[in-house]
Design a protein around this motif. Structure first.
Motif, PDB file in Angstrom:
ATOM      1  N   SER A 155      -9.404  -9.649  10.823  1.00 42.02           N
ATOM      2  CA  SER A 155      -8.425  -9.491   9.753  1.00 42.02           C
ATOM      3  C   SER A 155      -7.051  -9.090  10.273  1.00 42.02           C
ATOM      4  CB  SER A 155      -8.927  -8.409   8.786  1.00 42.02           C
ATOM      5  OG  SER A 155      -7.985  -8.170   7.780  1.00 42.02           O
ATOM      6  N   ARG A 194      -2.834   1.557  -4.263  1.00 37.17           N
ATOM      7  CA  ARG A 194      -3.985   1.581  -3.353  1.00 37.17           C
ATOM      8  C   ARG A 194      -4.250   0.147  -2.924  1.00 37.17           C
ATOM      9  NH1 ARG A 194      -9.224   4.730  -4.288  1.00 37.17           N
ATOM     10  NH2 ARG A 194      -9.308   3.924  -2.190  1.00 37.17           N
ATOM     11  N   ASP A 195      -4.642  -0.031  -1.681  1.00 35.12           N
ATOM     12  CA  ASP A 195      -4.783  -1.413  -1.190  1.00 35.12           C
ATOM     13  C   ASP A 195      -5.816  -2.213  -1.994  1.00 35.12           C
ATOM     14  OD1 ASP A 195      -7.074  -0.182  -0.177  1.00 35.12           O
ATOM     15  OD2 ASP A 195      -7.006  -1.329   1.695  1.00 35.12           O
ATOM     16  N   TYR A 207     -18.203  -4.090   2.204  1.00 31.49           N
ATOM     17  CA  TYR A 207     -17.768  -5.489   2.084  1.00 31.49           C
ATOM     18  C   TYR A 207     -18.971  -6.404   1.849  1.00 31.49           C
ATOM     19  CZ  TYR A 207     -13.434  -3.652   3.956  1.00 31.49           C
ATOM     20  OH  TYR A 207     -12.282  -2.925   4.129  1.00 31.49           O
ATOM     21  N   GLY A 249      -4.610  -6.328   3.415  1.00 32.17           N
ATOM     22  CA  GLY A 249      -5.464  -6.756   4.530  1.00 32.17           C
ATOM     23  C   GLY A 249      -6.272  -7.981   4.105  1.00 32.17           C
ATOM     24  N   SER A 256       0.026   4.538   0.826  1.00 32.43           N
ATOM     25  CA  SER A 256      -0.069   5.194   2.124  1.00 32.43           C
ATOM     26  C   SER A 256      -1.403   4.845   2.736  1.00 32.43           C
ATOM     27  CB  SER A 256       0.104   6.703   1.999  1.00 32.43           C
ATOM     28  OG  SER A 256      -1.043   7.251   1.417  1.00 32.43           O
ATOM     29  N   GLY A 257      -1.379   4.612   4.029  1.00 30.04           N
ATOM     30  CA  GLY A 257      -2.593   4.188   4.711  1.00 30.04           C
ATOM     31  C   GLY A 257      -2.246   3.321   5.903  1.00 30.04           C
ATOM     32  N   ARG A 258      -3.213   2.570   6.361  1.00 31.00           N
ATOM     33  CA  ARG A 258      -3.038   1.834   7.603  1.00 31.00           C
ATOM     34  C   ARG A 258      -2.165   0.595   7.479  1.00 31.00           C
ATOM     35  NH1 ARG A 258      -8.785   3.586   9.057  1.00 31.00           N
ATOM     36  NH2 ARG A 258      -8.424   4.675  11.011  1.00 31.00           N
ATOM     37  N   LEU A 259      -1.828   0.219   6.241  1.00 28.99           N
ATOM     38  CA  LEU A 259      -0.952  -0.933   6.063  1.00 28.99           C
ATOM     39  C   LEU A 259       0.490  -0.520   5.840  1.00 28.99           C
ATOM     40  CD1 LEU A 259      -3.175  -2.925   3.570  1.00 28.99           C
ATOM     41  CD2 LEU A 259      -2.352  -3.859   5.720  1.00 28.99           C
ATOM     42  N   ILE A 317     -15.454  -1.848   9.174  1.00 27.44           N
ATOM     43  CA  ILE A 317     -14.255  -2.041   9.980  1.00 27.44           C
ATOM     44  C   ILE A 317     -14.371  -1.150  11.221  1.00 27.44           C
ATOM     45  CG2 ILE A 317     -11.752  -1.719  10.069  1.00 27.44           C
ATOM     46  CD1 ILE A 317     -12.441  -3.943   8.183  1.00 27.44           C
ATOM     47  N   ALA A 335      -1.696  -4.735  11.382  1.00 30.22           N
ATOM     48  CA  ALA A 335      -2.949  -4.189  10.812  1.00 30.22           C
ATOM     49  C   ALA A 335      -4.143  -5.077  11.184  1.00 30.22           C
ATOM     50  CB  ALA A 335      -2.840  -4.020   9.296  1.00 30.22           C
ATOM     51  N   ARG A 336      -4.166  -5.465  12.439  1.00 27.53           N
ATOM     52  CA  ARG A 336      -5.311  -6.276  12.896  1.00 27.53           C
ATOM     53  C   ARG A 336      -6.536  -5.389  13.030  1.00 27.53           C
ATOM     54  NH1 ARG A 336      -3.513 -11.234  14.915  1.00 27.53           N
ATOM     55  NH2 ARG A 336      -1.319 -11.206  15.544  1.00 27.53           N
ATOM     56  N   SER A 341     -12.479   0.142  14.736  1.00 34.76           N
ATOM     57  CA  SER A 341     -11.279   0.102  15.580  1.00 34.76           C
ATOM     58  C   SER A 341     -11.635   0.490  17.007  1.00 34.76           C
ATOM     59  CB  SER A 341     -10.147   0.943  14.999  1.00 34.76           C
ATOM     60  OG  SER A 341     -10.632   2.136  14.430  1.00 34.76           O
ATOM     61  N   ASN A 381      -9.114  -8.749   4.999  1.00 38.04           N
ATOM     62  CA  ASN A 381     -10.487  -8.331   4.710  1.00 38.04           C
ATOM     63  C   ASN A 381     -10.644  -7.978   3.231  1.00 38.04           C
ATOM     64  OD1 ASN A 381      -8.701  -6.196   5.418  1.00 38.04           O
ATOM     65  ND2 ASN A 381     -10.390  -4.779   5.710  1.00 38.04           N
ATOM     66  N   VAL A 382      -9.709  -7.185   2.718  1.00 33.52           N
ATOM     67  CA  VAL A 382      -9.773  -6.762   1.314  1.00 33.52           C
ATOM     68  C   VAL A 382      -9.509  -7.947   0.383  1.00 33.52           C
ATOM     69  CG1 VAL A 382      -8.616  -5.316  -0.415  1.00 33.52           C
ATOM     70  CG2 VAL A 382      -9.196  -4.371   1.816  1.00 33.52           C
ATOM     71  N   GLN A 415       0.834  -1.199   0.000  1.00 39.47           N
ATOM     72  CA  GLN A 415       0.000   0.000   0.000  1.00 39.47           C
ATOM     73  C   GLN A 415       0.875   1.258   0.000  1.00 39.47           C
ATOM     74  OE1 GLN A 415      -2.293   0.893   3.527  1.00 39.47           O
ATOM     75  NE2 GLN A 415      -3.990   1.725   2.343  1.00 39.47           N
TER      76      GLN A 415
HETATM   77  P1  ATP Z   1      -6.233   3.191   0.037  1.00 37.28           P
HETATM   78  O1  ATP Z   1      -6.039   4.645  -0.147  1.00 37.28           O
HETATM   79  O2  ATP Z   1      -4.961   2.424  -0.186  1.00 37.28           O
HETATM   80  O3  ATP Z   1      -7.385   2.612  -0.749  1.00 37.28           O
HETATM   81  P2  ATP Z   1      -7.925   2.743   2.366  1.00 37.28           P
HETATM   82  O4  ATP Z   1      -8.406   4.057   2.877  1.00 37.28           O
HETATM   83  O5  ATP Z   1      -8.857   1.891   1.567  1.00 37.28           O
HETATM   84  O6  ATP Z   1      -6.557   2.958   1.610  1.00 37.28           O
HETATM   85  P3  ATP Z   1      -6.845   2.109   4.987  1.00 37.28           P
HETATM   86  O7  ATP Z   1      -7.777   2.871   5.858  1.00 37.28           O
HETATM   87  O8  ATP Z   1      -5.467   2.611   4.827  1.00 37.28           O
HETATM   88  O9  ATP Z   1      -7.499   1.802   3.559  1.00 37.28           O
HETATM   89  O10 ATP Z   1      -6.807   0.607   5.541  1.00 37.28           O
HETATM   90  C1  ATP Z   1      -6.070  -0.381   4.882  1.00 37.28           C
HETATM   91  C2  ATP Z   1      -6.247  -1.699   5.600  1.00 37.28           C
HETATM   92  O11 ATP Z   1      -5.742  -1.593   6.932  1.00 37.28           O
HETATM   93  C3  ATP Z   1      -7.693  -2.146   5.801  1.00 37.28           C
HETATM   94  O12 ATP Z   1      -8.233  -2.800   4.678  1.00 37.28           O
HETATM   95  C4  ATP Z   1      -7.555  -3.097   6.964  1.00 37.28           C
HETATM   96  O13 ATP Z   1      -7.038  -4.348   6.546  1.00 37.28           O
HETATM   97  C5  ATP Z   1      -6.512  -2.407   7.800  1.00 37.28           C
HETATM   98  N1  ATP Z   1      -7.154  -1.543   8.820  1.00 37.28           N
HETATM   99  C6  ATP Z   1      -8.234  -0.768   8.687  1.00 37.28           C
HETATM  100  N2  ATP Z   1      -8.539  -0.121   9.815  1.00 37.28           N
HETATM  101  C7  ATP Z   1      -7.628  -0.494  10.704  1.00 37.28           C
HETATM  102  C8  ATP Z   1      -7.394  -0.132  12.040  1.00 37.28           C
HETATM  103  N3  ATP Z   1      -8.162   0.716  12.691  1.00 37.28           N
HETATM  104  N4  ATP Z   1      -6.339  -0.685  12.644  1.00 37.28           N
HETATM  105  C9  ATP Z   1      -5.540  -1.521  11.995  1.00 37.28           C
HETATM  106  N5  ATP Z   1      -5.714  -1.896  10.714  1.00 37.28           N
HETATM  107  C10 ATP Z   1      -6.735  -1.388  10.075  1.00 37.28           C
END
Ligand code: ATP
Ligand code: ZN
Length: 295
Positions: free
Chosen positions: A187, A53-54, A127, A72, A13-16, A166, A98-99, A168, A74-75, A11
């Motif tokens: 996930s 992008r994820d 989803y 992830g 940039s983002g949570r991964l 999702i 990234a749980r 948190s 989930n994705v 990914q």
């Molecule tokens: P992109 O711009 O790449 O499409 P996005 O906004 O779809 O990013 P993110 O919010 O960065 O996605 O989340 C990416 C993945 O991180 C999620 O699909 C999930 O597996 C994991 N994730 C989501 N929320 C959390 C969280 N609160 N804590 C940890 N991991 C999370």
């Protein structure tokens, strides 16, 4: 791109992304990013990195635009359900970061008493695949409405009765008058690979990377534990050490009844473990981090 270089999608940039970067760094890999920041090169091993992008990672890996990827679960699982492909990507291993949980959430005033309550209701989610699969498993028939974002506002806008998203901290749900009522999917980040065999050169790079990833995973919680102890207590101490192989037992100069015990513990060492060791007669207990480990 050359046949020898292994292509990995992560990914952008983002949570991964932090977890991915840390994992690769702990594997001894430094990524030098190109100007466009969509493509990086690893100096230490023949690996190219694509920053995406994820949502695109599973497809890139399945279509052979990349050999492996980190995404992830989930994705990835959602993609497997909703995008049937001839040769979908395969999960190699879970990565322990990234749980998160995909949860069903309902208005706070619902006295939720089980999945049966959703019969005939509308559920908004990003989803739909995972949600429908869960509903089927629960034997409930409900309508699933696909929403790309801001799912949590759907009940307030009366677009849906409940949501599946999702979660948190639950703060977003709370602010929208919702409460989590059931876990639909748990996930974490996973390593995936293209289903076709790699060229010999790429397979060799993949094997080497996998060995390093496994090493990082096992050393993550692992500790090197040292203590002095009565010789007679060694069997009881060995039993109390979490995830340890046979410890090394060394004589202590001038103390025939005492020994030094050294062990690698593969699981977390908590304070109560130390207190138990102390109660068994151990003293001068040290717990040290392990930087690298290879079986
Ligand atoms: P992109 O711009 O790449 O499409 P996005 O906004 O779809 O990013 P993110 O919010 O960065 O996605 O989340 C990416 C993945 O991180 C999620 O699909 C999930 O597996 C994991 N994730 C989501 N929320 C959390 C969280 N609160 N804590 C940890 N991991 C999370
Ligand atoms: Zn995304």
């Amino acid at each position: 791109m050359s046949e020898e270089r292994l292509r990995i999608a992560i990914q952008k940039s983002g949570r991964l992304s932090d977890g991915c970067m840390e994992l690769l760094k702990n594997c001894g890999l430094k990524i030098s990013r190109g100007k466009d920041k969509l493509y990086g090169r690893v100096q230490e091993m023949p690996i190219d990195v694509l920053l995406l992008r994820d949502d695109d990672i599973a497809e890139f890996v399945a279509d052979d635009a990349c050999d492996i990827g980190i995404v992830g679960q989930n994705v990835f699982e959602e993609d497997l359900i909703t995008q049937p492909r001839e040769a979908p990507a395969e999960e190699v291993m879970t990565l322990g970061f990234a749980r998160c949980r995909l949860m069903l959430a309902a208005p706070k005033d619902w006295a939720f008493n089980g999945a049966g309550m959703l019969e005939g209701k509308r559920i908004a989610t990003s989803y739909p695949g995972l949600t429908k699969k869960w509903l089927e498993r629960e034997g409930v028939s409900a309508r699933v409405v696909m929403m790309k974002g801001s799912v949590e506002v759907a009940p307030r806008l009366t677009i849906a009765d409940a949501i599946c998203d999702i979660v948190s901290t639950g703060a977003t749900l709370d602010a929208n008058g919702l409460k989590p009522v059931a876990t639909v999917f748990e996930s974490e980040a996973v390593l995936i690979r293209n289903a076709n065999p790699f060229s010999a050169a790429r397979q060799a790079v993949f094997d080497a990377l996998l060995k390093r990833i496994r090493g990082v995973m096992t050393s993550r919680d692992a500790k090197y534990v040292m203590m002095n102890a009565p010789r007679s207590a060694v069997p009881a101490i060995t039993e109390r050490l979490p995830g340890a192989d046979a410890p090394t037992v060394l004589d202590l100069a001038g103390a025939p009844d005492k020994v030094a015990v050294h062990a690698v513990c593969r699981e977390s060492v908590f304070w109560d473990t130390l207190e138990d060791l102390k109660a068994l007669g151990a003293s001068a207990i040290l717990v040290l981090p392990i930087e690298k480990m290879m079986a």
